[in-house]
Write an enzyme that holds these catalytic residues in place. Structure first.
Site, PDB file in Angstrom:
ATOM      1  N   SER A  67      -1.608  52.361  83.636  1.00  0.00           N
ATOM      2  CA  SER A  67      -1.224  51.073  84.698  1.00  0.00           C
ATOM      3  C   SER A  67       0.101  51.040  84.923  1.00  0.00           C
ATOM      4  CB  SER A  67      -1.856  49.601  83.412  1.00  0.00           C
ATOM      5  OG  SER A  67      -2.777  49.673  83.998  1.00  0.00           O
TER       6      SER A  67
ATOM      7  N   ASP B 195      -5.025  56.314  93.106  1.00  0.00           N
ATOM      8  CA  ASP B 195      -4.249  56.087  93.813  1.00  0.00           C
ATOM      9  C   ASP B 195      -3.177  57.753  94.445  1.00  0.00           C
ATOM     10  OD1 ASP B 195      -4.423  53.592  92.825  1.00  0.00           O
ATOM     11  OD2 ASP B 195      -3.352  54.592  90.736  1.00  0.00           O
TER      12      ASP B 195
ATOM     13  N   GLU C 116      -2.979  59.601  90.497  1.00  0.00           N
ATOM     14  CA  GLU C 116      -4.047  59.908  89.435  1.00  0.00           C
ATOM     15  C   GLU C 116      -5.563  59.067  90.009  1.00  0.00           C
ATOM     16  OE1 GLU C 116      -2.372  57.556  86.468  1.00  0.00           O
ATOM     17  OE2 GLU C 116      -2.064  55.686  87.698  1.00  0.00           O
TER      18      GLU C 116
ATOM     19  N   GLY D 180      -9.048  48.243  86.725  1.00  0.00           N
ATOM     20  CA  GLY D 180      -8.934  46.582  86.265  1.00  0.00           C
ATOM     21  C   GLY D 180      -9.756  46.218  86.927  1.00  0.00           C
TER      22      GLY D 180
ATOM     23  N   TYR E   9      -0.121  43.553  87.512  1.00  0.00           N
ATOM     24  CA  TYR E   9      -0.661  42.003  86.648  1.00  0.00           C
ATOM     25  C   TYR E   9      -0.121  41.152  87.627  1.00  0.00           C
ATOM     26  CZ  TYR E   9      -3.592  46.338  85.394  1.00  0.00           C
ATOM     27  OH  TYR E   9      -4.051  46.857  85.707  1.00  0.00           O
TER      28      TYR E   9
ATOM     29  N   ARG F  76     -11.344  54.925  90.480  1.00  0.00           N
ATOM     30  CA  ARG F  76      -9.977  54.009  91.816  1.00  0.00           C
ATOM     31  C   ARG F  76      -8.666  55.107  91.516  1.00  0.00           C
ATOM     32  NH1 ARG F  76      -6.898  50.328  89.675  1.00  0.00           N
ATOM     33  NH2 ARG F  76      -5.279  51.881  89.966  1.00  0.00           N
TER      34      ARG F  76
ATOM     35  N   GLU G 154      -1.923  48.195  77.188  1.00  0.00           N
ATOM     36  CA  GLU G 154      -2.579  47.259  77.798  1.00  0.00           C
ATOM     37  C   GLU G 154      -3.520  46.366  77.536  1.00  0.00           C
ATOM     38  OE1 GLU G 154      -3.870  49.902  81.357  1.00  0.00           O
ATOM     39  OE2 GLU G 154      -3.617  51.425  80.195  1.00  0.00           O
TER      40      GLU G 154
ATOM     41  N   ASN H  34      -8.151  56.790  87.560  1.00  0.00           N
ATOM     42  CA  ASN H  34      -8.943  55.530  87.021  1.00  0.00           C
ATOM     43  C   ASN H  34     -10.234  55.621  87.449  1.00  0.00           C
ATOM     44  OD1 ASN H  34      -5.379  54.055  86.895  1.00  0.00           O
ATOM     45  ND2 ASN H  34      -5.683  54.802  88.783  1.00  0.00           N
TER      46      ASN H  34
END
Length: 301
Positions: A143, A250, A262, A268, A209, A248, A17, A264
């Site tokens: 990601s 998901d 998961e 980002g 992205y 964050r 990443e 994070n």
């Protein structure tokens, strides 16, 4: 008056990443300068310990993504140097990055997770690990890097592109159909819910992205009880992992059933990223966000 004057922004690194981290780092550095900080940007290389020791910043904003940057390793370097840093500490970062361990924690407090198993890469193609559809993914990357969804009729063999070329063990998880949703937590409070609608395939690395690949529905079209349930799960996941600053989480929602995918610990910070978008929706500017995260920087010891 800022708590810290001179800060370093860590970006880049050598994970899969790297490119996203460089974009995040650029945005973070600009936001911090707009908030009045003296900022030194560092494209992280293996000599980062010596670089930081020489620069001796008052604090660090960790803008790294992926392995080494958000799995507890970079955090360990900063702890050794006794430099306060943003985001979660060593233990929380390592736990969140390891999908096997984090899912065990989520299940222990009643947060539903998709059924999964760990499979030796050498055994993956000798017999299908579970009925289709299923997902094959690295258990310690972010990601959606290396994620492969296998559905009825799909080709599935070791000659295809996939995570099985890079690691000895993989997670195989039951594929949950339905809606893709995400919730950011700032401090210890969930912000709001975004629904992600990729224009093709699923919400993979490209969809995250590359501009125009995914529609972000903010706020998501949910009933009040669905929204509160998602926000409650995100806050509980943040807490059980011991996260600090931001996170964050998901989710997939199949009918009324919600499953966490998961959490994070270093979401980002690019122009297309979900945390800044949700924060802005709540009336907080990007420079205010990075300022609040910087003020929260600390060491665990």
């Amino acid at each position: 008056m800022n708590k810290f004057k001179h800060v370093c922004v860590l970006k880049g690194g050598w994970s899969s990443e790297r490119e996203v981290s460089l974009v995040s780092g650029d945005a973070i550095a600009k936001g911090l300068r707009d908030a009045g900080y003296e900022v030194t940007e560092i494209d992280v290389q293996p000599d980062i310990y010596e670089v930081l020791k020489k620069l001796s910043p008052q604090a660090v904003f960790n803008g790294l993504h992926g392995t080494w940057g958000e799995d507890g390793c970079a955090q360990g370097v900063l702890e050794t140097l006794k430099i306060p840093y943003t985001h979660s500490g060593v233990k929380s970062s390592a736990l969140a990055m390891d999908k096997i361990l984090s899912k065990k924690l989520f299940q222990s407090i009643g947060i539903p997770c998709a059924p999964d198993m760990v499979v030796k890469t050498n055994d993956l193609f000798s017999k299908e690990p579970m009925p289709r559809p299923f997902v094959v993914k690295p258990y310690n990357d972010g990601s959606s890097v290396g994620v492969v969804i296998v559905t009825d009729g799909d080709e599935f063999n070791q000659d295809m592109d996939g995570p099985w070329h890079d690691t000895e063990n993989l997670m195989v998880e039951k594929y949950i159909p339905g809606r893709e949703l995400t919730v950011s937590v700032l401090g210890d409070k969930a912000l709001c819910v975004t629904e992600l609608k990729p224009k093709a395939g699923f919400y993979d690395y490209k969809a995250k992205y590359q501009d125009g690949m995914t529609d972000h529905i903010l706020p998501a079209d949910l009933t009040p009880s669905q929204e509160e349930n998602l926000k409650d799960m995100a806050e509980k996941a943040h807490e059980i992992l011991g996260c600090r600053g931001v996170s964050r989480s998901d989710f997939r929602m199949d009918g009324e059933d919600i499953y966490i995918l998961e959490t994070n610990t270093q979401p980002g910070m690019t122009p297309l990223s979900l945390l800044p978008e949700q924060v802005l929706h709540m009336g907080i500017s990007f420079s205010e966000l990075v300022h609040r995260m910087m003020e929260d920087a600390s060491c665990e010891r």
